[in-house]
Design an enzyme around this catalytic site. Structure first.
Site, short mmCIF file in Angstrom:
data_model
loop_
_atom_site.label_atom_id
_atom_site.label_comp_id
_atom_site.label_asym_id
_atom_site.label_seq_id
_atom_site.Cartn_x
_atom_site.Cartn_y
_atom_site.Cartn_z
N THR A 416 45.85 46.12 49.64
CA THR A 416 45.08 44.95 49.23
C THR A 416 45.84 44.13 48.20
O THR A 416 45.90 42.90 48.26
CB THR A 416 43.72 45.38 48.66
OG1 THR A 416 43.01 46.15 49.64
CG2 THR A 416 42.88 44.19 48.26
N GLN A 446 40.31 43.89 54.30
CA GLN A 446 40.84 43.29 53.08
C GLN A 446 42.03 42.39 53.38
O GLN A 446 43.03 42.84 53.93
CB GLN A 446 41.26 44.38 52.08
CG GLN A 446 40.13 45.24 51.57
CD GLN A 446 39.97 46.51 52.38
OE1 GLN A 446 40.32 46.57 53.58
NE2 GLN A 446 39.44 47.55 51.76
N GLN A 468 37.07 38.89 53.81
CA GLN A 468 36.88 39.96 52.83
C GLN A 468 37.96 39.90 51.76
O GLN A 468 39.14 39.76 52.05
CB GLN A 468 36.92 41.33 53.52
CG GLN A 468 36.66 42.51 52.56
CD GLN A 468 36.52 43.82 53.30
OE1 GLN A 468 36.38 43.87 54.51
NE2 GLN A 468 36.55 44.92 52.55
N ASP A 469 37.53 39.98 50.48
CA ASP A 469 38.46 40.00 49.34
C ASP A 469 39.27 38.70 49.24
O ASP A 469 40.49 38.73 49.06
CB ASP A 469 39.40 41.20 49.41
CG ASP A 469 38.68 42.52 49.20
OD1 ASP A 469 37.46 42.50 48.99
OD2 ASP A 469 39.35 43.57 49.25
N ASP A 490 32.69 41.10 49.25
CA ASP A 490 33.36 41.21 47.94
C ASP A 490 34.39 40.09 47.76
O ASP A 490 35.52 40.33 47.31
CB ASP A 490 34.06 42.57 47.81
CG ASP A 490 33.13 43.75 48.04
OD1 ASP A 490 31.92 43.60 47.80
OD2 ASP A 490 33.61 44.82 48.47
N ARG A 557 27.90 43.42 43.85
CA ARG A 557 27.65 44.85 43.73
C ARG A 557 28.67 45.45 42.75
O ARG A 557 29.79 44.94 42.61
CB ARG A 557 27.72 45.55 45.08
CG ARG A 557 29.03 45.34 45.85
CD ARG A 557 29.01 46.11 47.15
NE ARG A 557 30.24 45.93 47.93
CZ ARG A 557 30.58 46.69 48.96
NH1 ARG A 557 29.79 47.69 49.34
NH2 ARG A 557 31.71 46.46 49.62
N TRP A 559 31.46 47.45 41.68
CA TRP A 559 32.60 48.17 42.25
C TRP A 559 32.99 49.35 41.36
O TRP A 559 33.27 50.44 41.84
CB TRP A 559 33.75 47.18 42.40
CG TRP A 559 35.02 47.76 42.96
CD1 TRP A 559 35.15 48.87 43.74
CD2 TRP A 559 36.34 47.25 42.77
NE1 TRP A 559 36.48 49.08 44.07
CE2 TRP A 559 37.22 48.09 43.48
CE3 TRP A 559 36.87 46.15 42.08
CZ2 TRP A 559 38.61 47.88 43.50
CZ3 TRP A 559 38.23 45.93 42.12
CH2 TRP A 559 39.09 46.80 42.82
#
Length: 651
Positions: A416, A446, A468-469, A490, A557, A559
């Site tokens: 990532t 990711q 994502q990410d 996220d 959320r 992490w």
């Protein structure tokens, strides 16, 4: 005493033998090549067989005298049976070294012995040989007795966990009867050699680990360790040189930098796996302990230091934004005088952004502007920490597009951390009027568009586009102004101290069965000055995301255990589920995170059905909300005025 305790005894006896032998033969054994120096405390003891200590050897690393980074160039292994008389004669045995590092029943231990003297005369060597024989005999008896005791009580097959045996690096020790600042400087000073040693061990692990799947994470760790070494030096220098009137500023900077150092270590631990985690894991845990101790002392110093003029505004901007930069950030590209131009049609100084970045001056004290003309630039851009005061400005977030497609799911062994289309570590970086995107898609998981690991960073009028990410606000102080950020899972994450102000945050359609999470903040220590503050923004869906509940969308959320996020004075559309926030994994982190809201509005802003977690603050009081303003949270009144970007330092 359990199995681990008995194994430790074996390791201690062996270490005692080596230490006494080397110290006793101070002049006869110490090794020095002309122009080469043994890395301090970088002799690693390896063995595979706990019963007989067969295949046991001492592995030492040497570096050129002019190599400040301490990256090892030469390594040699010394068989214990040949110690100490033949220490200077044994050739490198890379086969044994590789075996030691990859075997499941091994451990490594740093040997703190000065092996730097030049051998003297044969008489000394003969004396050392006699002493060595005696010590070997005594150690063999003690080790054998301990091993027999262990074997008599446990299974014949002993699996050794190297984490029980690795020497903890001495970075958390503090001298007695010292004040907090002296203790802090002691910790910072003592942490630098262990970081260098861990860099060397990471290089060694990479070269010796046959499983190539582990290599990318190790490479990330070497990069992160190098950055950490610089940051510890920065913090030490700032604290030592600060005048009393500037002490608060130095402490605040040090808090940010050591928070980033701890984040670097956690990033490594999250990425490592297999044998490399077994070898390096305990080293990073020890480094993290030292960074945590430093943060605790910094926190105590911060509470006892007067604020003086630190939080005062200057013309409505933080002090660290220069007047010239303020003009740049309120100007269009055609009004900015660039140092160089990038153009795909050949009418600029360069045809690629990466080339322009490469030839930009290192560590300049003046703003260096790269103008990127309209066009689509398919490239991966890495801005290292030498490229300070760099600005990349485009012709508009819909016109100048930087695109990549690296992802964890789509590229073998990709991490990532390394998947970003644009990644920056150079302090005082500015990106303006650009689109930075990652087109890997939601099915490849990711896939970062932008990763920011630089301090005092401004992202102004940019579109950050992925799934994502999307935005990896990895570390340090960051300010996002009038940006459009879109993604799915996220999609704003990391552990920087980041403020997003005046922009649009747009959840988009994810894969079937997925939930959208706007944020996933990664704070791991209550003394880290990190978190995410979203203020004066709009949280609304993209056109392709239905708001009928088929793709539930949440503000975020937790992490990590001390995850910290606040949303203030922001329009929250009906795309956000009434619960507001979502769990990471059951009740994990729900007692220690910090989530709050302040004066938000819109159909998704109601608090009546919000989660009832212990860590959820609900509606923040004004005195709590002000802590997450630009001036207080990222010290924006100290540095943003020099960039020229407008900001609001109030609630």
């Amino acid at each position: 005493m359990g199995r681990g305790g008995n194994i430790v005894i074996i390791g201690l006896f062996v270490k005692l033998y080596i230490y006494v032998a080397l110290e006793s033969c101070d002049n006869g054994l110490h090794r020095r090549w002309p122009g080469w120096t043994l890395l301090p405390s970088r002799c690693v003891l390896c063995f595979q067989d706990a019963e007989s200590l067969n295949h046991t050897f001492l592995q030492c690393s040497f570096t050129p005298n002019n190599n400040r980074r301490g990256v090892p160039i030469k390594r040699e292994n010394y068989n214990l049976k040949q110690l100490p008389a033949h220490l200077k004669q044994v050739k490198a045995d890379r086969t044994k070294m590789a075996t030691c590092l990859k075997h499941s029943t091994h451990f490594t231990m740093a040997i703190d012995a000065p092996l730097l003297s030049t051998p003297t005369n044969p008489t000394t060597t003969r004396s050392c040989s006699i002493l060595s024989v005696f010590l070997i005999t005594v150690s063999a008896i003690l080790v054998s007795a301990t091993a027999l005791f262990v074997l008599s009580q446990f299974s014949p097959t002993i699996i050794i966990d190297h984490k029980l045996l690795v020497q903890k690096l001495p970075i958390s020790s503090t001298p007695p009867n010292s004040n907090n600042l002296q203790q802090l400087l002691h910790i910072l000073n003592n942490s630098m050699s262990p970081i260098s040693r861990t860099i060397e061990l990471a290089h060694l692990t990479q070269s010796s680990t046959k499983n190539v799947d582990e290599h990318p994470a190790i490479i990330d760790c070497i990069d992160l360790l190098s950055s950490s070494l610089d940051r510890v030096a920065d913090a030490k220098s700032a604290l030592q040189s600060a005048k009393p009137s500037r002490r608060k500023r130095a402490i605040t900077d040090a808090q940010s930098w050591i928070s980033a150092v701890l984040t670097n270590y956690v990033t490594c631990l999250d990425g490592l796996k297999g044998s490399s985690l077994s070898i390096l894991g305990a080293e990073f845990e020890a480094l993290a302990d030292g960074a945590s101790n430093a943060l605790a002392l910094l926190s105590s110093l911060s509470r006892t230091t007067s604020n003086d003029e630190f939080f005062e505004l200057e013309d409505g901007f933080p002090h660290w934004v220069s007047k010239r930069d303020r003009k740049l950030l309120v100007s269009k590209a055609n009004r900015i005088k660039a140092n160089v131009t990038v153009s795909k049609d050949g009418n600029g100084n360069y045809s690629s952004i990466s080339e322009a970045v490469f030839f930009a001056p290192n560590k300049t004290k003046y703003r260096y502007v790269i103008h990127v003309k309209e066009g689509v630039y398919e490239e991966i851009i890495q801005i290292d920490n030498k490229k300070k005061n760099l600005m990349i400005v485009g012709d508009g977030m819909e016109l100048t597009i930087i695109t990549g497609n690296l992802s964890v799911g789509g590229v073998k062994n990709m991490t990532t951390y390394n998947s970003a289309t644009l990644a920056t570590k150079g302090d005082y970086f500015i990106a303006q009027d650009l689109c930075i995107k990652n087109t890997a898609g939601p099915e490849n998981h990711q896939a970062v568009a932008l990763r920011v690991s630089s301090d005092h960073t401004v992202i102004n009028r940019c579109k950050i586009d992925a799934f994502q990410d999307t935005l990896y606000a990895h570390s340090h102080r960051q300010f996002y102004k009038d940006c459009y950020i879109t993604g799915t899972v996220d999609f704003i994450f990391g552990n920087g101290a980041a403020v997003v102000q005046g922009g649009t945050i747009a959840p988009r359609k994810p894969m079937q069965g997925q939930k959208n999470m706007v944020t996933a903040q990664g704070r791991t220590n209550p003394n880290q000055t990190t978190g995410l503050s979203i203020q004066f923004s709009d949280i609304i869906p993209t056109d392709d995301l239905p708001v009928d509940g088929s793709f539930p969308t949440y503000l975020g959320r937790p992490w990590k255990n001390f995850s910290r996020t606040v949303v203030m004075e922001t329009y929250i559309g009906d795309v956000i589920d009434p619960k507001g926030w979502f769990e990471w994994d059951g009740d994990l982190h729900l007692n220690t995170c910090y989530y709050g809201e302040y004066m938000n509005y819109g159909p998704g802003a109601g608090l009546s059905e919000r989660v009832n977690w212990t860590c959820y603050q609900g509606l923040l009081e004004p005195q709590a909300a002000i802590n997450f303003s630009v001036g207080n949270f990222i010290q924006g009144n100290e540095w943003l005025p020099s960039t020229g970007v407008s900001f609001i330092d109030r609630i």
